[in-house]
Scaffold this motif. Structure first.
Motif, short mmCIF file in Angstrom:
data_model
loop_
_atom_site.label_atom_id
_atom_site.label_comp_id
_atom_site.label_asym_id
_atom_site.label_seq_id
_atom_site.Cartn_x
_atom_site.Cartn_y
_atom_site.Cartn_z
N CYS A 1 0.83 -1.20 0.00
CA CYS A 1 0.00 0.00 0.00
C CYS A 1 0.86 1.26 0.00
O CYS A 1 0.60 2.21 -0.75
N GLU A 2 1.89 1.26 0.82
CA GLU A 2 2.76 2.43 0.88
C GLU A 2 3.51 2.61 -0.44
O GLU A 2 3.72 3.75 -0.90
N ALA A 3 3.90 1.51 -1.06
CA ALA A 3 4.59 1.60 -2.35
C ALA A 3 3.67 2.18 -3.43
O ALA A 3 4.15 2.80 -4.38
N ALA A 4 2.36 1.99 -3.24
CA ALA A 4 1.39 2.53 -4.20
C ALA A 4 1.06 3.99 -3.92
O ALA A 4 0.26 4.59 -4.64
N GLU B 1 3.19 -3.28 17.36
CA GLU B 1 4.58 -2.81 17.43
C GLU B 1 5.06 -2.22 16.11
O GLU B 1 5.99 -1.40 16.08
N ALA B 2 4.43 -2.64 15.01
CA ALA B 2 4.87 -2.15 13.70
C ALA B 2 4.45 -0.70 13.45
O ALA B 2 4.89 -0.09 12.47
N GLY B 3 3.60 -0.14 14.32
CA GLY B 3 3.24 1.26 14.20
C GLY B 3 1.93 1.54 13.49
O GLY B 3 1.56 2.71 13.32
N TYR B 4 1.20 0.49 13.09
CA TYR B 4 -0.11 0.67 12.46
C TYR B 4 -1.20 0.42 13.50
O TYR B 4 -1.04 -0.43 14.39
N PRO B 5 -2.35 1.11 13.38
CA PRO B 5 -3.48 0.77 14.25
C PRO B 5 -3.91 -0.68 13.99
O PRO B 5 -3.90 -1.15 12.85
N VAL B 6 -4.29 -1.37 15.06
CA VAL B 6 -4.72 -2.76 14.95
C VAL B 6 -6.22 -2.84 15.22
O VAL B 6 -6.71 -2.30 16.23
N LYS C 1 -0.49 6.78 2.49
CA LYS C 1 0.20 7.26 3.69
C LYS C 1 0.11 6.20 4.78
O LYS C 1 -0.93 5.56 4.97
N ARG C 2 1.18 6.06 5.53
CA ARG C 2 1.24 5.06 6.58
C ARG C 2 0.09 5.22 7.59
O ARG C 2 -0.49 4.25 8.05
N GLY C 3 -0.24 6.47 7.91
CA GLY C 3 -1.29 6.72 8.89
C GLY C 3 -2.69 6.38 8.43
O GLY C 3 -3.63 6.44 9.22
N CYS C 4 -2.83 6.03 7.17
CA CYS C 4 -4.15 5.67 6.62
C CYS C 4 -4.40 4.17 6.63
O CYS C 4 -5.44 3.72 6.15
#
Length: 257
Positions: A155-158, A192-197, A161-164
């Motif tokens: 997704c980020e490569a496409a 731990e990876a920094g994304y909402p779960v 944004k990480r926060g989305c």
């Protein structure tokens, strides 16, 4: 995240909201009870469910998404099809919740990136009609984590944004009872990876196996307890049927902490 299924065959509330007005009223009630997001789905993704034609899926959800969106509700569309997601975003949805992690439809990743929508990526092996397809897990928490991080990287490569991006380990999709519990307990490892779960375990069949309660609508007490436990372990989004009960339990849990 409140669940509003507009399907005849969802495992818990199938047939309850075939009338769009009823679905909209329930969505607004959930917001009044404390829901931040209303997740609208037009295709059952329970194990062994038959696929719903995209036109029928869209017919079910469009008036509900439009009605809730007009009321300022933050709407998530639960779909794995780009054509349905596109129409739902046009109708006012702002989040795409895809049980296939944007894999079932080759156009989905590009669409979500272009529209700058938020997305929930869920882990699921196989298809709804056979979610048990695939090799056995070596370590279910690490295997699921690896898959979801790979999808997040795509997704980020496409250009997303990480926060989305939020991650859902897919409780209830092709795992054993023990593995379901491991994934809930492992929410912090995924976070731990920094994304909402996101954890969605409300009323699911493994609760019935643990409690002996066959009727999904009678599983809310255990569902609420698991939601609180998931939040304590690191989940930041809880997908639930009983919004009021879950909000009360979370408030008391926070006070105790």
């Amino acid at each position: 995240m409140a669940i509003v299924n507009v399907t005849p065959d969802s495992f818990s509330d199938g047939g309850d909201r075939l009338d769009p007005a009823r679905a909209i009223d329930d969505g607004l009630r959930f917001v009044a009870e404390g829901a931040d997001i209303v997740d609208v789905g037009g295709e059952s993704t329970r194990p062994r469910a038959s696929p719903t034609p995209p036109d029928e899926e869209l017919r079910r959800i469009r008036p509900v998404v439009e009605g809730l969106g007009r009321q300022g509700v933050l709407v998530s569309v639960d779909t794995r099809r780009a054509s349905v997601a596109r129409a739902a975003l046009d109708a006012g949805a702002r989040i795409v919740n895809d049980v296939s992690a944007l894999r079932d439809d080759p156009d989905m990743l590009r669409l979500v990136a272009q529209r700058e929508a938020d997305v929930v990526l869920m882990h699921r092996r196989g298809l709804p009609e056979n979610v048990f397809a695939g090799p056995p897990y070596e370590n279910v928490v690490e295997d699921v984590r690896r898959f979801l991080l790979e999808r997040a990287a795509a997704c980020e490569a496409a250009g997303m944004k990480r926060g989305c991006i939020a991650l859902d380990p897919g409780v209830g999709f092709g795992k054993s009872v023990g593995q379901e519990l491991e994934l809930i307990a492992g929410a912090g490892r995924l976070a731990e990876a920094g994304y909402p779960v996101l954890i969605g375990c409300s009323r699911k069949s493994f609760i019935g196996k643990l409690t002996g309660i066959a009727e999904p609508k009678r599983r809310d007490p255990a569902s609420i307890w698991l939601a609180v436990e998931a939040a304590r372990r690191g989940a930041s989004i809880l997908r639930v049927h009983d919004v009021a009960g879950t909000r009360q339990a979370l408030a008391v849990s926070a006070a105790m902490r």
